[in-house]
Design a protein around this motif. Structure first.
Motif, mmCIF file in Angstrom:
data_model
loop_
_atom_site.group_PDB
_atom_site.id
_atom_site.type_symbol
_atom_site.label_atom_id
_atom_site.label_comp_id
_atom_site.label_asym_id
_atom_site.label_seq_id
_atom_site.Cartn_x
_atom_site.Cartn_y
_atom_site.Cartn_z
ATOM 1 N N PRO A 162 -9.802 29.626 -36.315
ATOM 2 C CA PRO A 162 -8.439 29.666 -36.861
ATOM 3 C C PRO A 162 -7.681 30.850 -36.254
ATOM 4 N N GLU A 163 -6.390 30.681 -36.017
ATOM 5 C CA GLU A 163 -5.587 31.788 -35.502
ATOM 6 C C GLU A 163 -5.335 32.810 -36.610
ATOM 7 N N THR A 164 -4.973 33.985 -36.196
ATOM 8 C CA THR A 164 -4.511 35.002 -37.130
ATOM 9 C C THR A 164 -3.068 35.330 -36.754
ATOM 10 N N THR A 165 -2.516 36.409 -37.277
ATOM 11 C CA THR A 165 -1.144 36.785 -36.924
ATOM 12 C C THR A 165 -1.111 38.243 -36.479
ATOM 13 N N ASP A 166 -0.113 38.553 -35.634
ATOM 14 C CA ASP A 166 0.067 39.940 -35.202
ATOM 15 C C ASP A 166 0.955 40.678 -36.200
ATOM 16 N N GLU A 167 1.349 41.899 -35.869
ATOM 17 C CA GLU A 167 2.111 42.721 -36.817
ATOM 18 C C GLU A 167 3.498 42.149 -37.123
ATOM 19 N N ASP A 168 3.974 41.237 -36.260
ATOM 20 C CA ASP A 168 5.280 40.612 -36.503
ATOM 21 C C ASP A 168 5.153 39.270 -37.218
ATOM 22 N N GLY A 169 3.926 38.898 -37.552
ATOM 23 C CA GLY A 169 3.727 37.607 -38.211
ATOM 24 C C GLY A 169 3.619 36.443 -37.245
ATOM 25 N N ASP A 170 3.603 36.722 -35.931
ATOM 26 C CA ASP A 170 3.473 35.640 -34.939
ATOM 27 C C ASP A 170 2.003 35.255 -34.792
ATOM 28 N N PRO A 171 1.714 33.949 -34.612
ATOM 29 C CA PRO A 171 0.310 33.524 -34.487
ATOM 30 C C PRO A 171 -0.328 34.085 -33.222
ATOM 31 N N CYS A 172 -1.616 34.386 -33.298
ATOM 32 C CA CYS A 172 -2.335 34.883 -32.114
ATOM 33 C C CYS A 172 -3.827 34.637 -32.284
ATOM 34 N N GLU A 173 -4.526 34.737 -31.178
ATOM 35 C CA GLU A 173 -5.993 34.602 -31.151
ATOM 36 C C GLU A 173 -6.615 35.695 -32.015
ATOM 37 N N LEU B 79 -7.538 48.036 -29.762
ATOM 38 C CA LEU B 79 -6.466 48.758 -30.447
ATOM 39 C C LEU B 79 -5.396 47.866 -31.060
ATOM 40 N N ALA B 80 -5.279 46.635 -30.574
ATOM 41 C CA ALA B 80 -4.112 45.833 -30.943
ATOM 42 C C ALA B 80 -4.504 44.360 -30.977
ATOM 43 N N PRO B 81 -3.654 43.513 -31.560
ATOM 44 C CA PRO B 81 -3.943 42.071 -31.531
ATOM 45 C C PRO B 81 -3.958 41.538 -30.100
ATOM 46 N N LEU B 82 -4.604 40.374 -29.936
ATOM 47 C CA LEU B 82 -4.556 39.654 -28.659
ATOM 48 C C LEU B 82 -3.286 38.802 -28.711
ATOM 49 N N TYR B 83 -2.177 39.397 -28.264
ATOM 50 C CA TYR B 83 -0.869 38.756 -28.438
ATOM 51 C C TYR B 83 -0.805 37.402 -27.749
ATOM 52 N N ASN B 84 -0.137 36.474 -28.406
ATOM 53 C CA ASN B 84 0.029 35.115 -27.895
ATOM 54 C C ASN B 84 1.032 35.120 -26.751
ATOM 55 N N TYR B 85 0.708 34.415 -25.666
ATOM 56 C CA TYR B 85 1.645 34.386 -24.537
ATOM 57 C C TYR B 85 2.915 33.602 -24.846
ATOM 58 N N LEU B 86 2.957 32.914 -25.980
ATOM 59 C CA LEU B 86 4.191 32.237 -26.387
ATOM 60 C C LEU B 86 5.010 33.085 -27.361
ATOM 61 N N LYS B 87 4.590 34.306 -27.613
ATOM 62 C CA LYS B 87 5.336 35.201 -28.513
ATOM 63 C C LYS B 87 6.739 35.436 -27.957
ATOM 64 N N PRO B 88 7.758 35.308 -28.814
ATOM 65 C CA PRO B 88 9.140 35.538 -28.327
ATOM 66 C C PRO B 88 9.274 36.926 -27.705
ATOM 67 N N TYR B 89 10.019 36.982 -26.594
ATOM 68 C CA TYR B 89 10.176 38.259 -25.879
ATOM 69 C C TYR B 89 11.551 38.835 -26.186
ATOM 70 N N PRO B 90 11.627 40.152 -26.411
ATOM 71 C CA PRO B 90 12.926 40.743 -26.775
ATOM 72 C C PRO B 90 14.012 40.467 -25.727
#
Length: 460
Positions: free
Chosen positions: A34-45, A91-102
């Motif tokens: 199951p995926e988890t979420t990063d600090e912004d609530g976006d899904p990630c590995e 140190l940090a989540p494994l951010y999803n490559y589909l995470k919105p970019y600023p």
């Protein structure tokens, strides 16, 4: 039985294989998380689950009495990085490559390097936000400077998995050269923006993909590769088997047309049409065109299943029907509203079609695949046209789809089109990369199984 263990980590499926010296898969297991979420609530590995699975799976494999594991290698999906501190802790989540970019951040980055278009050209990377792995690290620097300061190593995912058994933080050219916006293809080094912004200091030394490192599992010693980006690994069995020019359409969530026989520089128009270059583990550029067709197919078959009240996988029972093709060809895409090139890459026409136009699931499914093939023909032609390629191989999910394969043969009538299967091409490619270090046998001549599709056979 002497074997190599290969961990093949996809976005959805995580698999582990034992491959013997004849490149036969003698054992296979897999899992999903199951995926988890990063600090912004976006899904990630979930990097914690992934790490535990890697360690547990390898310990289990090396204890099997009927196999002698002598080496290990790894292939994983790209555009994903793991950030380690001085002690090697994540140190940090494994951010999803589909995470919105600023908004505006990638343009801001490129201001000192001739602008976004120039950097894209230099690095053979379309501007893709989080899909450019280098931009993920740049976002951390800009938005989370305290975290950036703590990062000692930013490892691409294949090299993180290798690190878990070798303890050596390293980089690999197939990951660095894969639409990361990091690598200057002409100068064969990190791009000057990477050095200027201090990102180069966070990357480990580059280690050749065809060499091995000492590794330790459950107190025993093994040889391990540094790991490979999965698209580059999947190409290795074909490059090992064929010398005549070919293109490979690797199909899955993305359909990526890889042409190792096209060394022309990427043009701005090609970059705008989602073309890029990969690097082989031997540091050769591979021109490629990407299409999100597997994802499109997945979304639309859900729609079909809902409308026709069938199981979601009902499409697997649909075989190519020349009569349906001929019927639908009467209203060919050329007679419909033209779609500009880049528009073709965004979504197929099928998303706008009404289900009421189709008398059966089979007819609707053929229409869906013809719409996807219109996109595929445009995308693949971007890197095939004007090159010596005369053969197209298709591997992955669509190679087993007779509708897709017959339509591809019709779309490229002057090419020899083959459904090519290397059982688990990515895993076999990772094993082949370090062949000389673990395998006492010559390369087998029958690595690739092929089925020819003739364009003439689809017309009635």
């Amino acid at each position: 039985m002497r074997c190599i263990a290969v961990l093949d980590i996809g976005k959805t499926n995580k698999k582990i294989f034992l491959i013997d010296e004849h490149y036969r898969i003698v054992r296979e297991s897999g899992t999903t998380f199951p995926e988890t979420t990063d600090e912004d609530g976006d899904p990630c590995e979930n990097i914690t689950l992934l790490t535990a699975w890697v360690k547990e799976s390898l310990c289990e494999l090396v204890r099997l009495p009927e196999y002698t594991v002598v080496a290990i290698n790894f292939s994983t999906y790209g555009a994903s990085m793991v950030y380690l501190d001085e002690e090697g802790q994540v140190l940090a989540p494994l951010y999803n490559y589909l995470k919105p970019y600023p908004a505006g951040m990638q343009e801001q980055l490129c201001e000192g390097s001739g602008g976004l278009e120039q950097v894209c050209s230099d690095t053979a990377s379309p501007a893709l936000g989080s899909l450019n792995a280098g931009l993920q690290l740049y976002r951390i620097k800009q938005t989370r400077p305290a975290l950036f300061e703590k990062i000692r190593y930013a490892l691409h995912l294949p090299q993180y998995v290798s690190f878990l058994v070798t303890g050596q933080p390293l980089a690999d050219i197939t990951s660095i050269g894969c639409h990361t916006m990091l690598w200057d293809f002409a100068r064969q080094r990190y791009h000057e923006w990477v050095v200027r912004e201090g990102l180069a200091d966070k990357f480990a030394a580059v280690f050749p993909g065809n060499r091995v490192l000492p590794a330790s599992i459950a107190g025993k010693n093994y040889m391990a590769g540094v790991g490979l980006h999965d698209s580059s690994a999947a190409l290795i069995p074909y490059l090992s088997s064929f010398s005549a020019p070919f293109a490979l359409i690797s199909t899955g969530t993305w359909c990526i047309t890889l042409n190792p026989f096209n060394d022309s520089p990427l043009t701005p128009a090609e970059l705008a049409s989602d073309c890029l270059c990969y690097l082989t583990y031997e540091n050769r550029p591979v021109k490629a065109a990407r299409l999100f067709a597997g994802n499109e197919h997945e979304q639309q078959v859900k729609r079909l299943a809902e409308y026709y009240q069938t199981p979601v996988n009902y499409y697997q029972q649909v075989v190519f029907d020349p009569a349906i093709f001929a019927q639908l060809l009467v209203v060919s895409p050329q007679q419909e509203t033209p779609v500009p090139g880049m528009g073709l890459l965004q979504a197929s026409r099928f998303a706008e079609r009404s289900m009421t136009d189709f008398a059966s699931y089979e007819i609707a499914y053929h229409r869906l695949m013809m719409d996807i093939m219109e996109q595929q023909q445009f995308s693949a032609s971007l890197v095939i046209t004007g090159t010596p390629v005369k053969r197209i191989f298709v591997d992955g999910g669509f190679s087993r789809n007779t509708v897709y394969m017959h339509l591809l043969a019709a779309a490229f009538p002057h090419m020899e089109v083959y459904a090519a299967s290397v059982a688990q091409a990515t895993a076999v490619g990772a094993a082949l990369a370090i062949h000389r270090h673990w395998n006492t046998q010559p390369l087998p001549a029958d690595l690739v199984e092929m089925r020819h599709y003739s364009h003439g056979s689809i017309y009635i």
